[in-house]
Write a protein that holds these residues in place. Structure first.
Motif, PDB file in Angstrom:
ATOM      1  N   ALA A 136       0.895  -1.242   0.056  1.00 43.13           N
ATOM      2  CA  ALA A 136      -0.117   0.095   0.108  1.00 43.13           C
ATOM      3  C   ALA A 136       0.857   1.122  -0.097  1.00 43.13           C
ATOM      4  N   PHE A 137       1.976   1.172   0.893  1.00 40.69           N
ATOM      5  CA  PHE A 137       2.619   2.411   1.150  1.00 40.69           C
ATOM      6  C   PHE A 137       3.590   2.645  -0.590  1.00 40.69           C
ATOM      7  N   SER A 138       3.897   1.559  -0.898  1.00 42.90           N
ATOM      8  CA  SER A 138       4.613   1.638  -2.395  1.00 42.90           C
ATOM      9  C   SER A 138       3.689   1.997  -3.507  1.00 42.90           C
ATOM     10  N   ALA A 139       2.326   1.751  -3.477  1.00 41.85           N
ATOM     11  CA  ALA A 139       1.549   2.114  -4.256  1.00 41.85           C
ATOM     12  C   ALA A 139       1.112   3.447  -4.449  1.00 41.85           C
ATOM     13  N   HIS A 140       1.142   4.036  -2.940  1.00 43.82           N
ATOM     14  CA  HIS A 140       1.102   5.571  -2.788  1.00 43.82           C
ATOM     15  C   HIS A 140       2.171   6.114  -3.634  1.00 43.82           C
ATOM     16  N   ALA A 141       3.061   5.969  -3.041  1.00 44.76           N
ATOM     17  CA  ALA A 141       4.497   6.484  -3.804  1.00 44.76           C
ATOM     18  C   ALA A 141       4.320   6.491  -5.338  1.00 44.76           C
ATOM     19  N   HIS A 142       4.080   5.410  -5.839  1.00 44.84           N
ATOM     20  CA  HIS A 142       4.022   5.083  -7.187  1.00 44.84           C
ATOM     21  C   HIS A 142       3.018   6.278  -8.065  1.00 44.84           C
ATOM     22  N   GLU A 143       1.705   5.910  -7.517  1.00 44.34           N
ATOM     23  CA  GLU A 143       0.744   6.882  -7.996  1.00 44.34           C
ATOM     24  C   GLU A 143       0.712   8.399  -7.868  1.00 44.34           C
ATOM     25  N   LEU A 144       1.397   8.645  -6.769  1.00 44.73           N
ATOM     26  CA  LEU A 144       1.935  10.053  -6.411  1.00 44.73           C
ATOM     27  C   LEU A 144       2.705  10.502  -7.788  1.00 44.73           C
ATOM     28  N   ALA A 145       3.734   9.792  -7.819  1.00 40.52           N
ATOM     29  CA  ALA A 145       4.904  10.173  -8.762  1.00 40.52           C
ATOM     30  C   ALA A 145       4.137  10.209 -10.202  1.00 40.52           C
ATOM     31  N   ARG A 146       3.490   9.416 -10.535  1.00 42.64           N
ATOM     32  CA  ARG A 146       2.673   9.285 -11.878  1.00 42.64           C
ATOM     33  C   ARG A 146       1.704  10.406 -12.005  1.00 42.64           C
ATOM     34  N   GLY A 147       1.286  11.051 -11.021  1.00 43.53           N
ATOM     35  CA  GLY A 147       0.318  11.933 -11.239  1.00 43.53           C
ATOM     36  C   GLY A 147      -1.063  11.616 -10.896  1.00 43.53           C
ATOM     37  N   PHE A 148      -1.363  10.402 -10.525  1.00 43.62           N
ATOM     38  CA  PHE A 148      -2.476   9.726 -10.324  1.00 43.62           C
ATOM     39  C   PHE A 148      -3.229  10.022  -9.030  1.00 43.62           C
ATOM     40  N   GLU A 149      -2.400  10.519  -8.159  1.00 39.13           N
ATOM     41  CA  GLU A 149      -2.614  10.650  -6.674  1.00 39.13           C
ATOM     42  C   GLU A 149      -2.429  12.079  -6.331  1.00 39.13           C
ATOM     43  N   THR A 150      -3.276  12.705  -5.731  1.00 40.36           N
ATOM     44  CA  THR A 150      -3.106  14.350  -5.509  1.00 40.36           C
ATOM     45  C   THR A 150      -2.737  14.609  -3.849  1.00 40.36           C
ATOM     46  N   GLU A 151      -2.995  13.414  -3.181  1.00 40.83           N
ATOM     47  CA  GLU A 151      -2.754  13.717  -1.667  1.00 40.83           C
ATOM     48  C   GLU A 151      -1.361  13.305  -1.346  1.00 40.83           C
ATOM     49  N   SER A 152      -0.629  13.842  -0.955  1.00 42.71           N
ATOM     50  CA  SER A 152       0.817  13.577  -0.436  1.00 42.71           C
ATOM     51  C   SER A 152       0.973  12.743   0.719  1.00 42.71           C
ATOM     52  N   SER A 153      -0.259  12.928   1.393  1.00 40.70           N
ATOM     53  CA  SER A 153      -0.137  12.139   2.937  1.00 40.70           C
ATOM     54  C   SER A 153      -0.738  10.898   2.385  1.00 40.70           C
ATOM     55  N   PHE A 154       0.162   9.776   2.764  1.00 43.92           N
ATOM     56  CA  PHE A 154      -0.317   8.409   2.897  1.00 43.92           C
ATOM     57  C   PHE A 154      -1.199   8.027   3.662  1.00 43.92           C
ATOM     58  N   GLU A 155      -1.201   8.272   4.850  1.00 40.36           N
ATOM     59  CA  GLU A 155      -2.336   8.219   5.912  1.00 40.36           C
ATOM     60  C   GLU A 155      -3.426   8.744   5.559  1.00 40.36           C
ATOM     61  N   TYR A 156      -3.604  10.234   4.965  1.00 38.33           N
ATOM     62  CA  TYR A 156      -5.011  10.804   4.447  1.00 38.33           C
ATOM     63  C   TYR A 156      -5.488   9.856   3.341  1.00 38.33           C
ATOM     64  N   ALA A 157      -4.746   9.565   2.392  1.00 42.82           N
ATOM     65  CA  ALA A 157      -4.992   8.698   1.346  1.00 42.82           C
ATOM     66  C   ALA A 157      -5.709   7.581   1.506  1.00 42.82           C
ATOM     67  N   ILE A 158      -5.428   6.870   2.557  1.00 45.20           N
ATOM     68  CA  ILE A 158      -6.181   5.653   2.750  1.00 45.20           C
ATOM     69  C   ILE A 158      -7.490   6.130   3.800  1.00 45.20           C
ATOM     70  N   GLU A 159      -7.306   7.063   4.592  1.00 43.11           N
ATOM     71  CA  GLU A 159      -8.582   7.271   5.016  1.00 43.11           C
ATOM     72  C   GLU A 159      -9.633   7.721   3.948  1.00 43.11           C
ATOM     73  N   LEU A 160      -9.260   8.227   2.728  1.00 43.76           N
ATOM     74  CA  LEU A 160     -10.250   8.633   1.605  1.00 43.76           C
ATOM     75  C   LEU A 160     -10.634   7.360   1.103  1.00 43.76           C
ATOM     76  N   GLU A 161     -10.024   6.264   1.122  1.00 43.74           N
ATOM     77  CA  GLU A 161     -10.135   5.224   0.188  1.00 43.74           C
ATOM     78  C   GLU A 161     -11.477   4.504   0.079  1.00 43.74           C
TER      79      GLU A 161
END
Length: 280
Positions: A131-156
């Motif tokens: 999950a942590f790796s996927a967040h970094a991956h999607e963030l780097a590719r521009g598909f994720e706008t939330e830089s906070s991993f913790e907040y991103a999983i709260e939004l899931e």
């Protein structure tokens, strides 16, 4: 230029689809679990033929409306396969790797309908690290706008609400968050494997603990070849591919909370791995 080359290649592939092979096995997931590394190791085997242009065709998840001829056009010509069989005395096998197939609610049904007898390979890893790796991956590719991993999983849960129902109601539709923001959901591996088992049977699904693949690649590779019924030849070069640096460390309290969350799901994975997952 790259898009133009791909377009020409796909058009040529479709025109010659009647003379091309279909895959005998698929690496279907999970995302960020070493699928690229295994794909590149297998692609070095002379009897295992990868797609002509790129690793993942993504036909059964995002391009199913294009039809089977379009899909077949991505794979090698049958004449080449015949020459390889004559040379080695064993039928070569084509394959591809699209790690969204495991998670997409319709992919399994489509695969079993279009590729009867196909085998599936699934890699799994520590779901917290995945999950942590996927967040970094999607963030780097521009598909994720939330830089906070913790907040991103709260939004899931909110982001994925109704996603599977929508994908089933609109079979050729896409759902951005289902593909790019399913950080915890994709780590519930047993749920996804249990969905595939009635379609394929357990004997046609080979599950690999990716931690063991990276620590003992030769042994895991040999077992994959046994599963596929392919003789072992020269050993490939085993490398890690598609890894991505993390912007920061995960807080230990969050890690433990997520590890607790996944405990029941990891327990359900034990029969698929014939033992405890390495991260447990």
């Amino acid at each position: 230029m790259k898009r133009s080359v791909l377009s020409v290649s796909r058009a040529a592939g479709r025109l010659t689809s009647g003379g091309r092979v279909l895959p005998s096995f698929l690496i279907v997931g999970a995302q960020r679990c070493g699928t690229t590394s295994l794909y590149r190791a297998l692609a070095q085997h002379p009897l295992l033929a990868k797609p002509v242009m790129h690793k993942g065709v993504h036909y059964f998840d995002m391009a199913y409306e294009r039809g089977l001829d379009w899909y077949r056009g991505h794979f090698p010509l049958t004449v080449g396969s015949a020459l390889l069989k004559r040379r080695y005395g064993t039928r070569p096998q084509a394959f591809e790797s699209s790690p969204y197939y495991l998670f997409h609610p319709l992919a399994g049904e489509r695969i079993v309908r279009d590729l009867p007898g196909v085998k599936l390979i699934v890699l799994v890893r520590d779901p917290v690290e995945r999950a942590f790796s996927a967040h970094a991956h999607e963030l780097a590719r521009g598909f994720e706008t939330e830089s906070s991993f913790e907040y991103a999983i709260e939004l899931e849960d909110k982001r994925l609400a109704g996603a599977e129902e929508q994908l089933r109601a609109e079979p050729y539709g896409l759902h951005h968050s289902h593909r790019h923001h399913a950080y915890l959901s994709r780590g519930r591996y047993a749920e996804q494997l249990d969905r595939l088992e009635p379609l394929f049977g357990r004997d046609r699904i080979h599950v690999i603990d990716s931690h063991r693949f990276f620590s003992q690649p030769e042994r895991v590779y040999e077992r994959v070849l046994e599963f596929l019924g392919v003789p072992r030849m020269d050993d490939p070069v085993f490398d890690r591919h598609n890894s991505r640096p993390r912007p920061h460390r995960m807080p230990e309290m969050l890690r433990q909370s997520l590890l607790d969350h996944f405990e029941v799901y990891d327990t359900q994975l034990v029969p698929w791995l014939d033992g405890d997952p390495s991260w447990r």
